[in-house]
Design a protein around this motif. Structure first.
Motif, PDB file in Angstrom:
ATOM      1  N   GLY A   1      25.961  70.299  88.859  1.00 53.91           N
ATOM      2  CA  GLY A   1      26.115  69.620  88.897  1.00 53.91           C
ATOM      3  C   GLY A   1      24.948  68.301  87.188  1.00 53.91           C
ATOM      4  O   GLY A   1      24.046  68.171  87.335  1.00 53.91           O
ATOM      5  N   PHE A   2      25.041  67.230  87.784  1.00 53.80           N
ATOM      6  CA  PHE A   2      24.621  65.793  87.090  1.00 53.80           C
ATOM      7  C   PHE A   2      24.541  64.747  87.700  1.00 53.80           C
ATOM      8  O   PHE A   2      24.586  64.823  88.616  1.00 53.80           O
ATOM      9  CB  PHE A   2      25.296  65.199  85.692  1.00 53.80           C
ATOM     10  N   TYR A   3      23.536  64.179  87.497  1.00 53.82           N
ATOM     11  CA  TYR A   3      22.674  62.951  88.533  1.00 53.82           C
ATOM     12  C   TYR A   3      23.620  61.721  88.923  1.00 53.82           C
ATOM     13  O   TYR A   3      23.674  61.800  89.864  1.00 53.82           O
ATOM     14  CB  TYR A   3      22.228  62.433  87.774  1.00 53.82           C
ATOM     15  N   ASN A   4      24.576  61.805  88.753  1.00 54.83           N
ATOM     16  CA  ASN A   4      25.750  60.843  88.683  1.00 54.83           C
ATOM     17  C   ASN A   4      26.188  61.103  90.137  1.00 54.83           C
ATOM     18  O   ASN A   4      26.328  60.091  91.293  1.00 54.83           O
ATOM     19  CB  ASN A   4      26.870  59.915  87.987  1.00 54.83           C
ATOM     20  N   GLU A   5      26.749  62.135  89.916  1.00 55.22           N
ATOM     21  CA  GLU A   5      27.530  63.139  91.275  1.00 55.22           C
ATOM     22  C   GLU A   5      26.508  63.832  92.385  1.00 55.22           C
ATOM     23  O   GLU A   5      26.427  63.285  93.490  1.00 55.22           O
ATOM     24  CB  GLU A   5      28.235  64.176  90.805  1.00 55.22           C
TER      25      GLU A   5
ATOM     26  N   LEU B   1      19.580  66.842  86.478  1.00 52.69           N
ATOM     27  CA  LEU B   1      19.448  65.537  87.581  1.00 52.69           C
ATOM     28  C   LEU B   1      18.529  64.463  86.715  1.00 52.69           C
ATOM     29  O   LEU B   1      18.081  63.743  87.426  1.00 52.69           O
ATOM     30  CB  LEU B   1      19.423  66.466  89.074  1.00 52.69           C
ATOM     31  N   TYR B   2      17.742  64.987  86.261  1.00 49.79           N
ATOM     32  CA  TYR B   2      16.614  64.569  85.096  1.00 49.79           C
ATOM     33  C   TYR B   2      16.563  63.363  85.145  1.00 49.79           C
ATOM     34  O   TYR B   2      17.066  63.405  84.122  1.00 49.79           O
ATOM     35  CB  TYR B   2      15.183  65.094  85.222  1.00 49.79           C
ATOM     36  N   SER B   3      16.410  62.190  85.374  1.00 53.04           N
ATOM     37  CA  SER B   3      16.893  61.508  85.115  1.00 53.04           C
ATOM     38  C   SER B   3      17.135  60.019  86.000  1.00 53.04           C
ATOM     39  O   SER B   3      17.288  59.841  86.907  1.00 53.04           O
ATOM     40  CB  SER B   3      18.614  60.935  84.618  1.00 53.04           C
ATOM     41  N   GLU B   4      16.008  58.336  85.496  1.00 50.46           N
ATOM     42  CA  GLU B   4      15.781  57.571  86.520  1.00 50.46           C
ATOM     43  C   GLU B   4      17.394  57.462  86.902  1.00 50.46           C
ATOM     44  O   GLU B   4      16.879  56.749  88.129  1.00 50.46           O
ATOM     45  CB  GLU B   4      15.571  56.510  85.013  1.00 50.46           C
ATOM     46  N   ALA B   5      18.110  57.578  86.385  1.00 48.97           N
ATOM     47  CA  ALA B   5      19.922  56.903  86.643  1.00 48.97           C
ATOM     48  C   ALA B   5      19.992  57.572  88.343  1.00 48.97           C
ATOM     49  O   ALA B   5      20.607  57.324  88.905  1.00 48.97           O
ATOM     50  CB  ALA B   5      21.105  57.315  86.529  1.00 48.97           C
TER      51      ALA B   5
ATOM     52  N   LYS C   1      14.283  68.438  95.155  1.00 51.64           N
ATOM     53  CA  LYS C   1      13.270  69.404  94.338  1.00 51.64           C
ATOM     54  C   LYS C   1      14.322  69.751  92.758  1.00 51.64           C
ATOM     55  O   LYS C   1      15.702  70.752  93.084  1.00 51.64           O
ATOM     56  CB  LYS C   1      12.735  70.685  95.459  1.00 51.64           C
ATOM     57  N   ILE C   2      13.825  69.415  91.885  1.00 52.58           N
ATOM     58  CA  ILE C   2      14.463  70.228  90.843  1.00 52.58           C
ATOM     59  C   ILE C   2      13.741  71.259  89.791  1.00 52.58           C
ATOM     60  O   ILE C   2      12.069  70.384  89.693  1.00 52.58           O
ATOM     61  CB  ILE C   2      15.370  69.017  89.646  1.00 52.58           C
ATOM     62  N   ILE C   3      14.180  71.361  88.410  1.00 49.18           N
ATOM     63  CA  ILE C   3      13.267  71.982  87.437  1.00 49.18           C
ATOM     64  C   ILE C   3      13.303  71.488  86.530  1.00 49.18           C
ATOM     65  O   ILE C   3      14.180  70.452  86.205  1.00 49.18           O
ATOM     66  CB  ILE C   3      13.133  73.492  87.483  1.00 49.18           C
ATOM     67  N   GLY C   4      12.448  70.465  85.522  1.00 50.87           N
ATOM     68  CA  GLY C   4      12.928  70.174  84.351  1.00 50.87           C
ATOM     69  C   GLY C   4      11.653  70.523  83.052  1.00 50.87           C
ATOM     70  O   GLY C   4      10.944  71.689  83.840  1.00 50.87           O
TER      71      GLY C   4
ATOM     72  N   LYS D   1      13.583  53.589  80.136  1.00 55.38           N
ATOM     73  CA  LYS D   1      13.049  55.295  80.010  1.00 55.38           C
ATOM     74  C   LYS D   1      14.115  56.482  79.328  1.00 55.38           C
ATOM     75  O   LYS D   1      15.502  56.786  79.865  1.00 55.38           O
ATOM     76  CB  LYS D   1      13.052  55.896  81.483  1.00 55.38           C
ATOM     77  N   PRO D   2      13.840  57.329  79.054  1.00 55.00           N
ATOM     78  CA  PRO D   2      14.641  58.162  78.258  1.00 55.00           C
ATOM     79  C   PRO D   2      14.465  59.686  80.153  1.00 55.00           C
ATOM     80  O   PRO D   2      13.620  59.829  80.221  1.00 55.00           O
ATOM     81  CB  PRO D   2      13.888  59.379  77.635  1.00 55.00           C
ATOM     82  N   ASP D   3      15.912  60.572  79.106  1.00 51.86           N
ATOM     83  CA  ASP D   3      16.551  61.118  80.614  1.00 51.86           C
ATOM     84  C   ASP D   3      16.132  62.347  79.709  1.00 51.86           C
ATOM     85  O   ASP D   3      16.044  62.516  78.821  1.00 51.86           O
ATOM     86  CB  ASP D   3      17.956  60.953  80.767  1.00 51.86           C
ATOM     87  N   THR D   4      16.391  63.789  80.613  1.00 52.57           N
ATOM     88  CA  THR D   4      16.645  65.109  79.607  1.00 52.57           C
ATOM     89  C   THR D   4      17.215  64.939  78.395  1.00 52.57           C
ATOM     90  O   THR D   4      16.724  65.608  77.640  1.00 52.57           O
ATOM     91  CB  THR D   4      17.020  65.873  80.719  1.00 52.57           C
TER      92      THR D   4
END
Length: 373
Positions: free
Chosen positions: A229-233, A256-260, A273-276, A301-304
């Motif tokens: 899923g996404f970083y918020n959840e 999931l890669y985000s400053e948020a 652990k994530i891939i980016g 900062k920019p996210d993915t």
């Protein structure tokens, strides 16, 4: 590329925003127009804003450099609301406007799959920054994407899970084409690697209470939880797992890669652990330059997704510079792209318009993304 934005670039960026909604499709334009389709309202609006910022920065940079053949580039923005039906309406608007040479979008795979027939019929290239469902591979010859498929990422993460020594993994995934695609491939690949899937729990986008799901998972004693899923959840899942004393590793895809994630998750996301593919702290100079320009422009900062949108827009701009300002020339350029150096790494396209690139393994330590060693 300049390390700091000039006042001219900032002015161009502002003018681009003002003109984006005022384009007249009934007349030949004195600008070079690129469409941007993004969810600027609704539950996915934060991702749409990232799209918008990344695309507008790419356009502002080329305009500061003089544009293309004496013409300024204009980004024409439409809100598809993350809805497939609305996305089709947007696609028809873009396709019928002969001034729109190419389209950056859409965000989710459902919208991209719904709009692909419109773009293909009208021979308009669409480059999705984020639609990763395996079905997009067969969406048509005018559909491209700069993100790898869910199949690729899920299989890669299953292999990494095996390397990390996980024998039991629980899956928490978004109830969408995106989340289900990740679920299916990870389960299949995990089985081949003798990894037991001890739970598979779905949630709806925007959901906030994961306590019931996590309590069920805790009883199965997994070594790790894979988040599709996404970083918020993901941030909420990590925090609530911590409250339940569920001490496991978390592993996930590039969404999931985000400053948020860092800000919302706090200590709960430490050791994720994530891939980016976009990682400005590594050795990719294009990523560093983009990140610096983005922060100077937007004070964040920019996210993915901002990076993916920037790359997709830059590809269309480069296509027009190299091959000319018409729709078919953009396709010709993209079909020949090989080892393109961009903010999300070195990429090529295969015969289906799928990107070919290599991810970076990352983890979170002390509130920062770092290379996994």
């Amino acid at each position: 590329m300049k390390r700091k934005l000039s006042m001219g670039l900032i002015a161009i960026l502002i003018l681009g925003v003002l003109s984006a909604c005022s384009s007249n499709s009934g007349q030949e334009s004195d600008t070079i127009q690129i469409g941007l389709a993004a969810p600027l309202s609704g539950t996915q609006a934060q991702y749409g804003q990232a799209f918008k910022n990344g695309a507008e920065l790419a356009v502002a940079q080329i305009n500061e450099a003089g544009g293309i053949d004496g013409k300024q580039v204009e980004i024409v923005i439409q809100d598809d609301k993350g809805d497939s039906s609305e996305a089709v309406n947007v696609a028809n608007k873009f396709a019928s406007n002969k001034n729109i040479l190419g389209v950056v979008g859409h965000f989710n795979s459902s919208a991209t799959l719904a709009t692909a027939p419109v773009y293909n019929k009208n021979k308009v290239v669409q480059i999705s920054p984020s639609s990763s469902a395996p079905a997009v591979t067969d969406a048509g010859e005018y559909t491209y994407r700069v993100i790898t498929t869910d199949a690729f990422q899920a299989d890669y993460l299953a292999t990494w899970s095996q390397e990390l020594g996980y024998s039991k993994v629980a899956l928490i995934y978004e109830q969408s084409d995106f989340g289900i695609g990740l679920l299916d491939i990870y389960k299949q690949s995990a089985a081949e690697k003798n990894i037991e899937i001890v739970a598979a729990e779905a949630y709806n986008p925007g959901e906030k209470d994961f306590s019931t799901i996590l309590t069920k998972i805790k009883g199965n004693q997994p070594d790790a939880i894979f988040i599709g899923g996404f970083y918020n959840e993901a941030a909420l899942i990590a925090q609530q797992a911590q409250k339940l004393d569920l001490s496991v590793d978390f592993i996930g895809v590039d969404s999931l890669y985000s400053e948020a994630l860092l800000e919302l998750g706090g200590e709960g996301v430490d050791s994720f652990k994530i891939i980016g593919f976009f990682y400005p702290e590594g050795d990719n100079e294009k990523a560093k330059e983009f990140s610096e320009q983005f922060q100077a422009t937007y004070n964040s900062k920019p996210d993915t997704y901002a990076a993916y949108s920037y790359v997709a827009t830059s590809l269309i701009i480069d296509a027009i510079k190299e091959k000319g300002a018409d729709r078919e020339s953009i396709k010709t350029y993209l079909d020949q792209v090989k080892d393109y150096e961009g903010a999300t790494g070195t990429l090529s396209f295969d015969e289906n318009g799928d990107v070919i690139t290599v991810p970076t393994k990352l983890t979170i330590q002390n509130g920062e993304f770092v290379l996994f060693e």
